[in-house]
Design a protein around this motif. Structure first.
Motif, PDB file in Angstrom:
ATOM      1  N   ILE A  50       0.861  -1.182   0.000  1.00 18.25           N
ATOM      2  CA  ILE A  50       0.000   0.000   0.000  1.00 18.25           C
ATOM      3  C   ILE A  50       0.896   1.229   0.000  1.00 18.25           C
ATOM      4  O   ILE A  50       1.874   1.301   0.736  1.00 18.25           O
ATOM      5  N   GLU A  51       0.564   2.193  -0.834  1.00 17.62           N
ATOM      6  CA  GLU A  51       1.383   3.395  -0.974  1.00 17.62           C
ATOM      7  C   GLU A  51       0.804   4.525  -0.127  1.00 17.62           C
ATOM      8  O   GLU A  51      -0.387   4.806  -0.176  1.00 17.62           O
ATOM      9  N   ILE A  52       1.682   5.175   0.632  1.00 24.93           N
ATOM     10  CA  ILE A  52       1.316   6.342   1.429  1.00 24.93           C
ATOM     11  C   ILE A  52       2.214   7.485   0.989  1.00 24.93           C
ATOM     12  O   ILE A  52       3.436   7.344   0.936  1.00 24.93           O
ATOM     13  N   ARG A  53       1.618   8.633   0.688  1.00 28.01           N
ATOM     14  CA  ARG A  53       2.384   9.810   0.290  1.00 28.01           C
ATOM     15  C   ARG A  53       2.226  10.885   1.358  1.00 28.01           C
ATOM     16  O   ARG A  53       1.120  11.247   1.723  1.00 28.01           O
ATOM     17  N   VAL A  54       3.369  11.385   1.821  1.00 26.29           N
ATOM     18  CA  VAL A  54       3.393  12.418   2.851  1.00 26.29           C
ATOM     19  C   VAL A  54       4.126  13.627   2.284  1.00 26.29           C
ATOM     20  O   VAL A  54       5.277  13.505   1.851  1.00 26.29           O
ATOM     21  N   PRO A  55       3.493  14.815   2.274  1.00 25.21           N
ATOM     22  CA  PRO A  55       4.199  15.997   1.756  1.00 25.21           C
ATOM     23  C   PRO A  55       5.336  16.404   2.690  1.00 25.21           C
ATOM     24  O   PRO A  55       5.197  16.380   3.903  1.00 25.21           O
ATOM     25  N   LEU A  56       6.454  16.754   2.086  1.00 28.65           N
ATOM     26  CA  LEU A  56       7.632  17.184   2.839  1.00 28.65           C
ATOM     27  C   LEU A  56       7.854  18.673   2.627  1.00 28.65           C
ATOM     28  O   LEU A  56       7.719  19.178   1.527  1.00 28.65           O
ATOM     29  N   ASN A  57       8.210  19.344   3.671  1.00 31.12           N
ATOM     30  CA  ASN A  57       8.538  20.757   3.579  1.00 31.12           C
ATOM     31  C   ASN A  57       9.954  20.936   4.113  1.00 31.12           C
ATOM     32  O   ASN A  57      10.155  21.412   5.231  1.00 31.12           O
ATOM     33  N   MET A  58      10.898  20.501   3.319  1.00 32.90           N
ATOM     34  CA  MET A  58      12.304  20.592   3.704  1.00 32.90           C
ATOM     35  C   MET A  58      13.041  21.380   2.634  1.00 32.90           C
ATOM     36  O   MET A  58      12.833  21.157   1.441  1.00 32.90           O
ATOM     37  N   PRO A  59      13.917  22.294   3.039  1.00 34.18           N
ATOM     38  CA  PRO A  59      14.582  23.121   2.031  1.00 34.18           C
ATOM     39  C   PRO A  59      15.569  22.351   1.162  1.00 34.18           C
ATOM     40  O   PRO A  59      15.680  22.608  -0.026  1.00 34.18           O
ATOM     41  N   TYR A  60      16.298  21.418   1.727  1.00 30.82           N
ATOM     42  CA  TYR A  60      17.317  20.693   0.956  1.00 30.82           C
ATOM     43  C   TYR A  60      16.969  19.218   0.961  1.00 30.82           C
ATOM     44  O   TYR A  60      17.449  18.451   1.772  1.00 30.82           O
ATOM     45  N   GLN A  61      16.130  18.828   0.026  1.00 32.02           N
ATOM     46  CA  GLN A  61      15.708  17.440  -0.051  1.00 32.02           C
ATOM     47  C   GLN A  61      16.648  16.657  -0.938  1.00 32.02           C
ATOM     48  O   GLN A  61      17.087  17.143  -1.975  1.00 32.02           O
ATOM     49  N   SER A  62      16.927  15.452  -0.505  1.00 26.67           N
ATOM     50  CA  SER A  62      17.708  14.564  -1.360  1.00 26.67           C
ATOM     51  C   SER A  62      16.718  13.677  -2.104  1.00 26.67           C
ATOM     52  O   SER A  62      16.048  12.838  -1.522  1.00 26.67           O
ATOM     53  N   ILE A  63      16.603  13.921  -3.391  1.00 26.29           N
ATOM     54  CA  ILE A  63      15.644  13.196  -4.208  1.00 26.29           C
ATOM     55  C   ILE A  63      16.253  11.859  -4.588  1.00 26.29           C
ATOM     56  O   ILE A  63      17.362  11.797  -5.133  1.00 26.29           O
ATOM     57  N   SER A  64      15.530  10.788  -4.275  1.00 29.77           N
ATOM     58  CA  SER A  64      16.033   9.448  -4.590  1.00 29.77           C
ATOM     59  C   SER A  64      15.311   8.920  -5.828  1.00 29.77           C
ATOM     60  O   SER A  64      14.125   9.138  -6.016  1.00 29.77           O
ATOM     61  N   SER A  65      16.058   8.237  -6.656  1.00 25.59           N
ATOM     62  CA  SER A  65      15.490   7.742  -7.909  1.00 25.59           C
ATOM     63  C   SER A  65      14.711   6.453  -7.700  1.00 25.59           C
ATOM     64  O   SER A  65      13.714   6.213  -8.354  1.00 25.59           O
ATOM     65  N   GLY A  66      15.140   5.630  -6.774  1.00 21.27           N
ATOM     66  CA  GLY A  66      14.465   4.353  -6.544  1.00 21.27           C
ATOM     67  C   GLY A  66      14.122   4.179  -5.079  1.00 21.27           C
ATOM     68  O   GLY A  66      14.485   4.983  -4.222  1.00 21.27           O
ATOM     69  N   PHE A  67      13.392   3.115  -4.803  1.00 20.21           N
ATOM     70  CA  PHE A  67      13.005   2.829  -3.433  1.00 20.21           C
ATOM     71  C   PHE A  67      14.168   2.220  -2.667  1.00 20.21           C
ATOM     72  O   PHE A  67      14.987   1.505  -3.245  1.00 20.21           O
ATOM     73  N   GLU A  68      14.212   2.501  -1.377  1.00 19.92           N
ATOM     74  CA  GLU A  68      15.200   1.891  -0.500  1.00 19.92           C
ATOM     75  C   GLU A  68      14.472   1.212   0.648  1.00 19.92           C
ATOM     76  O   GLU A  68      13.369   1.601   1.019  1.00 19.92           O
ATOM     77  N   ARG A  69      15.085   0.202   1.217  1.00 20.35           N
ATOM     78  CA  ARG A  69      14.495  -0.542   2.336  1.00 20.35           C
ATOM     79  C   ARG A  69      14.392   0.381   3.537  1.00 20.35           C
ATOM     80  O   ARG A  69      15.308   1.127   3.854  1.00 20.35           O
ATOM     81  N   TYR A  70      13.242   0.328   4.243  1.00 20.81           N
ATOM     82  CA  TYR A  70      13.015   1.215   5.383  1.00 20.81           C
ATOM     83  C   TYR A  70      12.214   0.469   6.437  1.00 20.81           C
ATOM     84  O   TYR A  70      11.285  -0.272   6.113  1.00 20.81           O
ATOM     85  N   ASP A  71      12.579   0.636   7.698  1.00 17.87           N
ATOM     86  CA  ASP A  71      11.881  -0.013   8.808  1.00 17.87           C
ATOM     87  C   ASP A  71      11.003   0.996   9.524  1.00 17.87           C
ATOM     88  O   ASP A  71      11.387   2.150   9.716  1.00 17.87           O
ATOM     89  N   GLY A  72       9.842   0.562   9.935  1.00 16.87           N
ATOM     90  CA  GLY A  72       8.919   1.388  10.697  1.00 16.87           C
ATOM     91  C   GLY A  72       7.535   0.776  10.624  1.00 16.87           C
ATOM     92  O   GLY A  72       7.293  -0.209   9.923  1.00 16.87           O
ATOM     93  N   GLU A  73       6.629   1.352  11.387  1.00 18.85           N
ATOM     94  CA  GLU A  73       5.265   0.833  11.385  1.00 18.85           C
ATOM     95  C   GLU A  73       4.297   1.943  11.744  1.00 18.85           C
ATOM     96  O   GLU A  73       4.671   2.960  12.325  1.00 18.85           O
ATOM     97  N   ILE A  74       3.042   1.714  11.374  1.00 15.01           N
ATOM     98  CA  ILE A  74       1.969   2.669  11.637  1.00 15.01           C
ATOM     99  C   ILE A  74       0.697   1.869  11.853  1.00 15.01           C
ATOM    100  O   ILE A  74       0.533   0.776  11.314  1.00 15.01           O
TER     101      ILE A  74
END
Length: 183
Positions: A50-74
């Motif tokens: 399932i895809e979740i999109r969260v808007p970011l308000n950061m001045p210097y964002q590092s844009i990634s081209s592909g997905f990376e493994r990430y741990d967390g839960e909601i």
């Protein structure tokens, strides 16, 4: 013999107080580690993400081209989700999540067990309800009344101010070090 029975009953009491909680926490931890191992080895169905999109308000964002493994839960609407992958794209954080069915199932089982142990049932399922007798719960009943409270605009009030020049002496109180008197 009495001592052994007393110890056995005490152990049963302690297990009822703490054992079920510890047992369910252990099972939940074990299920979470098994799911983590499956996610690390990429043994999951891509279609169930399932895809979740969260808007970011950061001045210097590092844009990634592909997905990376990430741990967390909601938890959302009683369903636990585990983060699998993430990436930053067009000023948004994109998270791909997998429903954690084992954790949701264990959490629901623990809640149901807690309700049964503590006799938290609905009024229609109560054991001692007899037809014709109705005992009203004072906590859940209330008197519905409409209060038309209004706060009127405060009229301009004349305030009386105390002039502090009358209270404070006009000469300053100076403390200068002096030699103490001789006795």
């Amino acid at each position: 013999m009495k001592r052994a029975a007393a110890i056995l009953l005490l152990l049963i009491l302690l297990f009822n107080w703490f054992g079920y909680r510890l047992l369910s926490d252990y099972q939940q931890h074990r299920a979470d580690t098994q799911l983590e191992a499956q996610l690390d080895q990429q043994q999951y169905n891509e279609a169930s993400l399932i895809e979740i999109r969260v808007p970011l308000n950061m001045p210097y964002q590092s844009i990634s081209s592909g997905f990376e493994r990430y741990d967390g839960e909601i938890e959302f609407n009683g369903i636990h989700y585990k983060y699998v992958k993430r990436k930053v794209e067009n000023g948004e954080l994109v998270l791909l999540c997998l429903p954690n069915e084992s954790r949701t199932r264990l959490q629901n089982a623990r809640d149901e067990f807690f309700k049964l142990v503590n006799d938290l049932q609905h009024n229609s399922q109560s054991k001692n309800s007899t037809p014709g007798s109705s005992i009203k719960n004072p906590v859940t009943e209330y008197q519905d009344q409409q209060n038309n409270w209004q706060v009127e605009a405060l009229a301009v009030q004349l305030h009386q101010y105390t002039g502090y020049t009358k209270v404070i002496p006009s000469f300053p109180l100076l403390t200068t070090p002096a030699q103490p008197p001789e006795c």
